[in-house]
Design an enzyme around this catalytic site. Sequence first.
Site, PDB file in Angstrom:
ATOM      1  N   ILE A 198      66.550  20.301 -23.394  1.00  0.00           N
ATOM      2  CA  ILE A 198      66.448  20.297 -21.935  1.00  0.00           C
ATOM      3  C   ILE A 198      67.407  21.372 -21.417  1.00  0.00           C
ATOM      4  O   ILE A 198      68.609  21.334 -21.687  1.00  0.00           O
ATOM      5  CB  ILE A 198      66.803  18.904 -21.363  1.00  0.00           C
ATOM      6  CG1 ILE A 198      65.817  17.849 -21.899  1.00  0.00           C
ATOM      7  CG2 ILE A 198      66.812  18.919 -19.842  1.00  0.00           C
ATOM      8  CD1 ILE A 198      64.360  18.098 -21.587  1.00  0.00           C
ATOM      9  N   LEU A 199      66.867  22.337 -20.706  1.00  0.00           N
ATOM     10  CA  LEU A 199      67.652  23.518 -20.333  1.00  0.00           C
ATOM     11  C   LEU A 199      68.505  23.288 -19.093  1.00  0.00           C
ATOM     12  O   LEU A 199      69.553  23.902 -18.922  1.00  0.00           O
ATOM     13  CB  LEU A 199      66.717  24.710 -20.131  1.00  0.00           C
ATOM     14  CG  LEU A 199      65.953  25.093 -21.415  1.00  0.00           C
ATOM     15  CD1 LEU A 199      64.775  25.999 -21.104  1.00  0.00           C
ATOM     16  CD2 LEU A 199      66.887  25.742 -22.424  1.00  0.00           C
ATOM     17  N   ASN A 200      68.009  22.456 -18.204  1.00  0.00           N
ATOM     18  CA  ASN A 200      68.790  22.101 -17.017  1.00  0.00           C
ATOM     19  C   ASN A 200      68.365  20.687 -16.662  1.00  0.00           C
ATOM     20  O   ASN A 200      67.217  20.452 -16.292  1.00  0.00           O
ATOM     21  CB  ASN A 200      68.497  23.068 -15.868  1.00  0.00           C
ATOM     22  CG  ASN A 200      69.233  22.683 -14.583  1.00  0.00           C
ATOM     23  OD1 ASN A 200      69.411  21.505 -14.266  1.00  0.00           O
ATOM     24  ND2 ASN A 200      69.673  23.683 -13.843  1.00  0.00           N
ATOM     25  N   LYS A 226      60.670  22.786 -25.205  1.00  0.00           N
ATOM     26  CA  LYS A 226      59.240  22.696 -24.899  1.00  0.00           C
ATOM     27  C   LYS A 226      59.059  22.538 -23.388  1.00  0.00           C
ATOM     28  O   LYS A 226      60.019  22.397 -22.644  1.00  0.00           O
ATOM     29  CB  LYS A 226      58.623  21.524 -25.661  1.00  0.00           C
ATOM     30  CG  LYS A 226      58.631  21.768 -27.175  1.00  0.00           C
ATOM     31  CD  LYS A 226      57.883  20.706 -27.955  1.00  0.00           C
ATOM     32  CE  LYS A 226      58.680  19.447 -28.123  1.00  0.00           C
ATOM     33  NZ  LYS A 226      58.100  18.527 -29.126  1.00  0.00           N
ATOM     34  N   PHE A 278      50.861  24.082  -8.862  1.00  0.00           N
ATOM     35  CA  PHE A 278      50.131  23.002  -9.538  1.00  0.00           C
ATOM     36  C   PHE A 278      48.785  23.487 -10.050  1.00  0.00           C
ATOM     37  O   PHE A 278      47.810  22.726 -10.059  1.00  0.00           O
ATOM     38  CB  PHE A 278      49.962  21.799  -8.604  1.00  0.00           C
ATOM     39  CG  PHE A 278      51.226  21.397  -7.892  1.00  0.00           C
ATOM     40  CD1 PHE A 278      52.342  21.027  -8.617  1.00  0.00           C
ATOM     41  CD2 PHE A 278      51.307  21.414  -6.513  1.00  0.00           C
ATOM     42  CE1 PHE A 278      53.520  20.672  -7.975  1.00  0.00           C
ATOM     43  CE2 PHE A 278      52.481  21.065  -5.862  1.00  0.00           C
ATOM     44  CZ  PHE A 278      53.584  20.696  -6.595  1.00  0.00           C
ATOM     45  N   GLY A 337      58.794  26.878  -7.980  1.00  0.00           N
ATOM     46  CA  GLY A 337      59.525  25.714  -7.478  1.00  0.00           C
ATOM     47  C   GLY A 337      60.051  24.867  -8.612  1.00  0.00           C
ATOM     48  O   GLY A 337      60.656  23.818  -8.409  1.00  0.00           O
ATOM     49  N   GLY A 351      56.311  28.202 -19.288  1.00  0.00           N
ATOM     50  CA  GLY A 351      57.287  29.141 -18.734  1.00  0.00           C
ATOM     51  C   GLY A 351      58.650  29.124 -19.377  1.00  0.00           C
ATOM     52  O   GLY A 351      59.158  30.157 -19.820  1.00  0.00           O
ATOM     53  N   ALA A 352      59.257  27.946 -19.440  1.00  0.00           N
ATOM     54  CA  ALA A 352      60.659  27.876 -19.844  1.00  0.00           C
ATOM     55  C   ALA A 352      60.854  28.344 -21.280  1.00  0.00           C
ATOM     56  O   ALA A 352      61.689  29.203 -21.568  1.00  0.00           O
ATOM     57  CB  ALA A 352      61.174  26.450 -19.672  1.00  0.00           C
ATOM     58  N   GLU A 390      54.646  19.308 -16.812  1.00  0.00           N
ATOM     59  CA  GLU A 390      53.437  18.515 -16.625  1.00  0.00           C
ATOM     60  C   GLU A 390      53.499  17.138 -17.265  1.00  0.00           C
ATOM     61  O   GLU A 390      52.675  16.272 -16.982  1.00  0.00           O
ATOM     62  CB  GLU A 390      52.232  19.288 -17.210  1.00  0.00           C
ATOM     63  CG  GLU A 390      51.964  20.585 -16.459  1.00  0.00           C
ATOM     64  CD  GLU A 390      50.975  21.494 -17.185  1.00  0.00           C
ATOM     65  OE1 GLU A 390      51.234  21.802 -18.363  1.00  0.00           O
ATOM     66  OE2 GLU A 390      49.973  21.878 -16.578  1.00  0.00           O
TER      67      GLU A 390
END
Lengths: 739, 327
Positions: free
Chosen positions: A622-624, A694, A251, A476, A518-519, A698
């Site tokens: 949305i990747l997962n 994207k 975080f 996480g 990150g993603a 957050e």
Amino acid sequence: MTAHLVFDEPDKRNRLDAMAQEVVGRPIDRSEGALKVSGRAVYAAEQATSLWSEKRAECLYGVFVRATVPLGRVASLASGEARAVPGVLEVLQDPRLVRHPAQGMARKSPPQDLSEVTYFGQPLALVVAESFEAAREAARLVRVEYETSAEAELDPAQAPSELPEKKQSAQGDLEAALREAAVSLDASYSTPSMAAAAMEPHAALAWWEGDRVTLCGAYQMVSQNAEELADALGIAPGKVRVLSPFIGGGFGSKLGIAPEAVAAAVAARTLGRPVMVTLARQQEFEIAHRRSETGQRVRLALDADGRLTGIGHEARVSNLAGESFSEPVQQATHFTYRGENRQIRHEVARVNLTCAGSVRAPGEAVGVTIFEMALDELAEKAGLDPLELRLRNIPEEDPETDKPFTSHMLAEALRDGADRFGWSDRRAPGERRQGEWLLGMGMASAVRVNMLHKARVRVTLTGEGARVESSMTDIGTGTYTILTQIVAEMLGLAPDRVRTILGDTDLPEGSGSGGSIGAASNGSAAFLACEEIRRQIAAQMGCPEEELTLKDGRATCGNRTRDLAELVTEPLSAEGHFEPGKALKGVRSSTWGAHFAEVAVNEITGEVRVRRMLGVFAAGRILNEKTARSQCLGGMTFGIGMALMEEMVHDRRFGQVVSRDLANYHIPAHADVPALEVHFLEERDSYGGTLQAKGIGELGICGSGAAVINAIHNACGVRVRDLPATPDKVLEGLCALGR
Amino acid sequence: MKDFAYLRASSCDEATTEALEPATRFLGGGTNLLDLMKLGIETPARLLDVNRLDLGVIEELDGGLRIGATVRNSDLAADPRVRRSYPVLSRALLAGASGQLRNMATTAGNLLQRTRCPYFYDTDMACNKRTPGAGCSAIGGFTRYHAILGASDACIATHPSDMAVAMAALEAVVEIEAPGGARRHVHLADFHRLPGDTPHIETCLEPGDLITAVILPAPAGERQIYRKIRDRASYAFALVSVAAVVRMEEGRIATARLAFGGLAHKPWRDAEVEACLEGEPPSDDLFDRAADRLLQRAWGQGENDFKIPLTRRILTAALREATGGMA
Ligand SMILES: Cc1cc2nc3c(=O)[nH]c(=O)nc-3n(C[C@H](O)[C@H](O)[C@H](O)COP(=O)(O)OP(=O)(O)OC[C@H]3O[C@@H](n4cnc5c(N)ncnc54)[C@H](O)[C@@H]3O)c2cc1C
Ligand code: SF4
């Protein structure tokens, strides 16, 4: 082989949609989940006990001596009593040690003189002993005398402040707009300091082999952290290896290299043995970055048609002297809503309190929340449905720069959410009741700027499956899983045939985790590496890459199909190197959403319980769906905490953190979190790297607290402008209304 | 943490004798004591584990219950006899701490848990409770959770237990064994002390004293209510709590026993308040008068002033419910 892409043009190919494996997007379980729930995932503080045996016996433990004044100079530090504790080897004072963590992405760590005290709780020295218990006991026995020449600044509202030029902006004439407005609002709000309060405390284990140091720690951006550690130690970056395979939540609090890492490395060097430094929970609150408290003033001008003509957003935040980070409260105010006359004022008070830094969604978390609370007040004054007020004020393009939006999904999220939630059942304050409980609904928009970062990921395909490697971390959030999915998709493999290895600076440099980058960033790099491998396979198959189908371990070109196991006799390896380029320069990129909350307010006690909450989000591909959903659930839960209970209290006389454990710093317990519903809007954003994706980490926290606060008003008529809305504040409002 | 010796007592007699040695502490569930030791607030040289003593049963006694000192909070809350005849106790227990803590916490340990005053928890802050005569750094500081009744210039801390509040309203009696084997009984309301000039002395226990049980008198058909106001729905100490044990007779309040948590250095009972209710037909007016009495000497520190109106409201609500939902 490196596949390098500078992202100068949006990628409209949507290539992932054309792949055959169909695993991207699916809600598959975390690839490291079993390791975590069975205790085999080794976290930083456990590294010492899992060292190979001779190293384990050698390992020493360090605990910081804590400053007990908020400002001053160490006049003397007597360590006699501490050294007499059995097992204590050293009370280390070293010019290389640091007082507080580096800010995220600093890539450097300039010296910080430990004998200069800048906040209460600052590390002054490191006690090193054969056991953690002995070190902790001895740290308490170090006697420190201070010289003080100036008064500490402990009240952010009164402390001297700066107005950083770059953070002020204005266009049009806000004062005139307010004068001419059909309805206007001028209201002041506040949010307290907040802690990241990650479950896993900061911990670092360091050991040296020759002139090379290895650090196992809990960090979000290990490649940057290695550079920072090298800078602090005064050695070449190549001599530092940082390992963070598993991180129990960051975080933002684990972005920059922190005092425990530098101390572990220095102590290990000095004593010639591995050293483990862990922060106790109390130190976690004192030393890790806090989210700055904010004082905010929102001024809004609305015309007779319910259109915003003026927006003013002032914020006062705080930090230690010399820190360039200041909570970017108004980050999203610049572009979320229309209005020709705009003014942003951003003031930074210089205080002697725990260093402020990035905590999940720095800026929007508190900025959007307060702004959305103000809009609710404006809607009430104007007699407009709060949902309608937002819908009428969505701009065509960035209202300050006229840049086009890469996508603008706010209206869709608002409408979709309102339908799903049953917003039309909302009644006037006080009209819905169950016994002592008054029920109400609130809503808010969700906005978070979207960013990309350079990243490298290596993919190696063998006959058995694929290996994915990067220094990127998984704090996480699900990075292991989504990189696995992307590579499985691109190379036509079942996800269990892809192994992802992260959090090691010996691997190609990933972006690190922070700012929801990150993603899309690392995912794009993994995609590029896979594209290169696909080209190599296509060449072997004798067809263009675009015509190659990879599925279930088989390659198909036209009417020819071959098993990858027989095709790939030598490992095929490629490194994807993604770099943000000109594509994002001329556009405004953001993620969007809408929050809806229903709360119950106890008419007698002022207690608030959230009954249900819905978040509708749009963040590109949305990747997962499962890990993305978990991110949103976590963000919404943070919102409940911000609205109702989270408050980091510093004593206003002495400057120490008063709420410095999880019994006193309240975050939502399970009983505070009802069933939360998350819904994603289908979207492909061609500016979201090669994946059209994207960040989602957050968005959930941005505005969710406002939906709760607005629902409190709808339930009982009480406006709480100073967060959190604890029972005493709601009660005061109820009493004032004569309830 | 300071090094300490760990011993296991095999009889009450051995426990009380051993406990006379300096710097010896009994160890119950350890959920409070061990935390305090890690922080250097408690620094015993010897821990005497009482968990193996034969004090772990709940037995019926004269129509009431005798609860062994080492009965776990979870077991006590779940006991069918407690749930049936003393629901206020069951509810109070379940409103405290978390499932994991309650699984460890003992009856005696819960009574003896120490204040949660954050200044008490920080050994770099002056605290009369930790170091007699050092001063109280809470006064003038962050006092949201502090006392509004019975506090002194030396200490404004509150007792954090929920269980003890319910037990106070149930007129429980603490059974204590002294070194040498003598047993005595102390009313729960007299067990804890107000801070006065000696906030470090928290109970009537003497050196070596071992709590062996808590005895609940037979129930008399009262209505029992426990209400706790806190900053989150679970796992938070009370801002204010109330245990009301009320018996009605022919439309009048026959007996009213009220105990409050979060207000004082001990579970707070006020005989005058109870007397003013007894014999009267319930009404909001009456409840108001009771609240006036309860709060006539209430004194806030600023940040905790809200506890005064909150107590008034929660008292009224509890009494309405206990007297039959009317007013
Ligand atoms: C995060 C957190 C939240 C909590 N929230 C709540 C809450 O909301 N409400 C609440 O009521 N409580 C709460 N608690 C406190 C919890 O109830 C106490 O920690 C627990 O009841 C203490 O019991 P124990 O057996 O573990 O005591 P121990 O820690 O073992 O002992 C406490 C004290 O009792 C003494 N002692 C133990 N047994 C005996 C005996 N037989 N005779 C004489 N002395 C003895 C010990 O020497 C020690 O001084 C919370 C605790 C934590 C950590
Ligand atoms: S209120 Fe009591 S416990 Fe708290 S600091 Fe003062 S003396 Fe210590």
